[in-house]
Enzyme design. Structure first.
Site, PDB file in Angstrom:
ATOM      1  N   GLY A   1       9.546  10.327   6.736  1.00  0.00           N
ATOM      2  CA  GLY A   1      10.149  10.099   5.424  1.00  0.00           C
ATOM      3  C   GLY A   1       9.457  10.923   4.355  1.00  0.00           C
ATOM      4  O   GLY A   1       9.325  10.501   3.200  1.00  0.00           O
ATOM      5  N   ALA A   2       9.024  12.117   4.723  1.00  0.00           N
ATOM      6  CA  ALA A   2       8.182  12.933   3.839  1.00  0.00           C
ATOM      7  C   ALA A   2       8.901  13.428   2.596  1.00  0.00           C
ATOM      8  O   ALA A   2       8.253  13.782   1.614  1.00  0.00           O
ATOM      9  CB  ALA A   2       7.612  14.123   4.617  1.00  0.00           C
TER      10      ALA A   2
ATOM     11  N   GLY B   1      -2.766  27.163   1.384  1.00  0.00           N
ATOM     12  CA  GLY B   1      -3.503  27.762   2.490  1.00  0.00           C
ATOM     13  C   GLY B   1      -3.498  26.903   3.740  1.00  0.00           C
ATOM     14  O   GLY B   1      -4.273  27.148   4.670  1.00  0.00           O
TER      15      GLY B   1
ATOM     16  N   ASN C   1       6.131   6.336   7.033  1.00  0.00           N
ATOM     17  CA  ASN C   1       6.557   6.034   5.670  1.00  0.00           C
ATOM     18  C   ASN C   1       8.064   5.821   5.552  1.00  0.00           C
ATOM     19  O   ASN C   1       8.534   5.204   4.601  1.00  0.00           O
ATOM     20  CB  ASN C   1       6.109   7.184   4.754  1.00  0.00           C
ATOM     21  CG  ASN C   1       6.746   7.128   3.381  1.00  0.00           C
ATOM     22  OD1 ASN C   1       6.449   6.243   2.593  1.00  0.00           O
ATOM     23  ND2 ASN C   1       7.630   8.076   3.097  1.00  0.00           N
TER      24      ASN C   1
ATOM     25  N   TYR D   1      14.397  -6.937   4.256  1.00  0.00           N
ATOM     26  CA  TYR D   1      13.244  -6.059   4.051  1.00  0.00           C
ATOM     27  C   TYR D   1      11.959  -6.749   4.480  1.00  0.00           C
ATOM     28  O   TYR D   1      11.143  -6.193   5.225  1.00  0.00           O
ATOM     29  CB  TYR D   1      13.189  -5.680   2.579  1.00  0.00           C
ATOM     30  CG  TYR D   1      12.192  -4.611   2.195  1.00  0.00           C
ATOM     31  CD1 TYR D   1      12.088  -3.421   2.908  1.00  0.00           C
ATOM     32  CD2 TYR D   1      11.376  -4.776   1.074  1.00  0.00           C
ATOM     33  CE1 TYR D   1      11.191  -2.431   2.529  1.00  0.00           C
ATOM     34  CE2 TYR D   1      10.484  -3.797   0.681  1.00  0.00           C
ATOM     35  CZ  TYR D   1      10.387  -2.631   1.410  1.00  0.00           C
ATOM     36  OH  TYR D   1       9.499  -1.655   1.018  1.00  0.00           O
TER      37      TYR D   1
ATOM     38  N   ALA E   1      11.627  -9.372   6.460  1.00  0.00           N
ATOM     39  CA  ALA E   1      11.634  -9.625   7.903  1.00  0.00           C
ATOM     40  C   ALA E   1      11.170  -8.391   8.664  1.00  0.00           C
ATOM     41  O   ALA E   1      10.366  -8.485   9.601  1.00  0.00           O
ATOM     42  CB  ALA E   1      13.027 -10.048   8.353  1.00  0.00           C
TER      43      ALA E   1
ATOM     44  N   LYS F   1       9.344  -5.794   7.496  1.00  0.00           N
ATOM     45  CA  LYS F   1       7.967  -5.438   7.180  1.00  0.00           C
ATOM     46  C   LYS F   1       6.968  -6.439   7.752  1.00  0.00           C
ATOM     47  O   LYS F   1       5.848  -6.062   8.122  1.00  0.00           O
ATOM     48  CB  LYS F   1       7.794  -5.310   5.662  1.00  0.00           C
ATOM     49  CG  LYS F   1       8.497  -4.115   5.046  1.00  0.00           C
ATOM     50  CD  LYS F   1       7.965  -2.789   5.578  1.00  0.00           C
ATOM     51  CE  LYS F   1       8.507  -1.599   4.814  1.00  0.00           C
ATOM     52  NZ  LYS F   1       7.999  -0.306   5.338  1.00  0.00           N
TER      53      LYS F   1
END
Length: 253
Positions: free
Chosen positions: A14-15, A56, A92, A158, A160, A162
């Protein structure tokens, strides 16, 4: 003393999301090469890739459905063959949906939260932790939420998902600790992100008044804790659920 991730490879799922993009930048600024996972937002992934490389560092973008075993395993092969096995994995990604009461919430929303909060972490562990075991080193980090402790109306799907994720992380921490792999959760509160800055919605009088620090946190403050847990400064922390919410929730002993 500083956070130094030089020589490490980090993967963020999920970047391209509001929090994920700041995690990518922060990990790169600390010296890590970064794998940038995305589902749909290839444009943002490519922009983040350019940012990481401008520092870099090495960067790789990869598309995958993190709820699908075969898709994640394909991602694993690309990552390992291109950059190497990640030393740091940050889970994420989460599926978004509209919140409502238990009686009104569609069943598919509970299923989506189980897939993205529980199965994502199980599949990512199966894909990447074996490499960490070989190296006797690893950082497996998941993004949870303050909602897991709040249990407010309309949060059921949500919460549940998590809370199920929390169980996976605590057990995994005990299972892989002997290999010097740490497994931790960061639990943001309602966080200020680029979306808020663009819309001018950084402040919420009602929410801010309930928070001991009297403000919402920022995406950078979340990313800072992720970077800390990814570093050797946190080498003896595992199995932790760490709220980053200004004291809005406080785990008790």
């Amino acid at each position: 003393m500083k956070i130094d991730l030089t020589g490490k490879i980090a993967l963020v799922t999920g970047a391209t999301g509001q929090l994920g993009r700041v995690m990518v930048r922060t990990l790169a600024e600390c010296g890590a090469d970064v794998v940038i996972h995305y589902l749909k937002n290839k444009e943002m992934a490519e922009a983040l890739c350019r940012e990481v490389m401008s520092l870099g560092r090495k960067a790789l973008i990869v598309q995958a459905d993190i709820t699908d075993y075969n898709s994640v395993m394909q991602m694993k092969d690309i990552v390992v063959n291109s950059l190497g096995a990640p030393d740091i994995v940050v889970d994420n990604a989460v599926i978004q949906y509209n919140w409502t009461t238990v009686l009104k919430q569609p069943l598919e929303d509970y299923e989506s939260q189980f897939r993205s909060c529980v199965m994502q972490n199980v599949i990512m562990a199966k894909a990447f932790i074996p490499y960490m075991i070989e190296k006797k080193y690893g950082r497996f980090i998941g993004i949870n939420t303050e909602c897991s402790m709040q249990n407010f109306p309309t949060q059921s799907a949500y919460v549940a998902g998590k809370r199920g994720m929390d169980g996976i992380f605590r057990i995994l921490a005990k299972e892989v600790g002997e290999h010097q792999i740490t497994v931790n959760q960061v639990a943001p509160g309602w966080t200020i992100s680029d979306r808020d800055r663009e819309a001018g919605t950084e402040r919420s009088a009602e929410y801010d008044a309930k928070v001991p620090l009297k403000r919402r946190g920022t995406d950078q403050e979340i990313a800072n804790v992720v970077a800390f847990l990814a570093s050797d400064l946190a080498s003896y922390i595992t199995g932790a659920y760490i709220p980053v919410c200004g004291g809005n929730v406080m785990p008790a002993i």
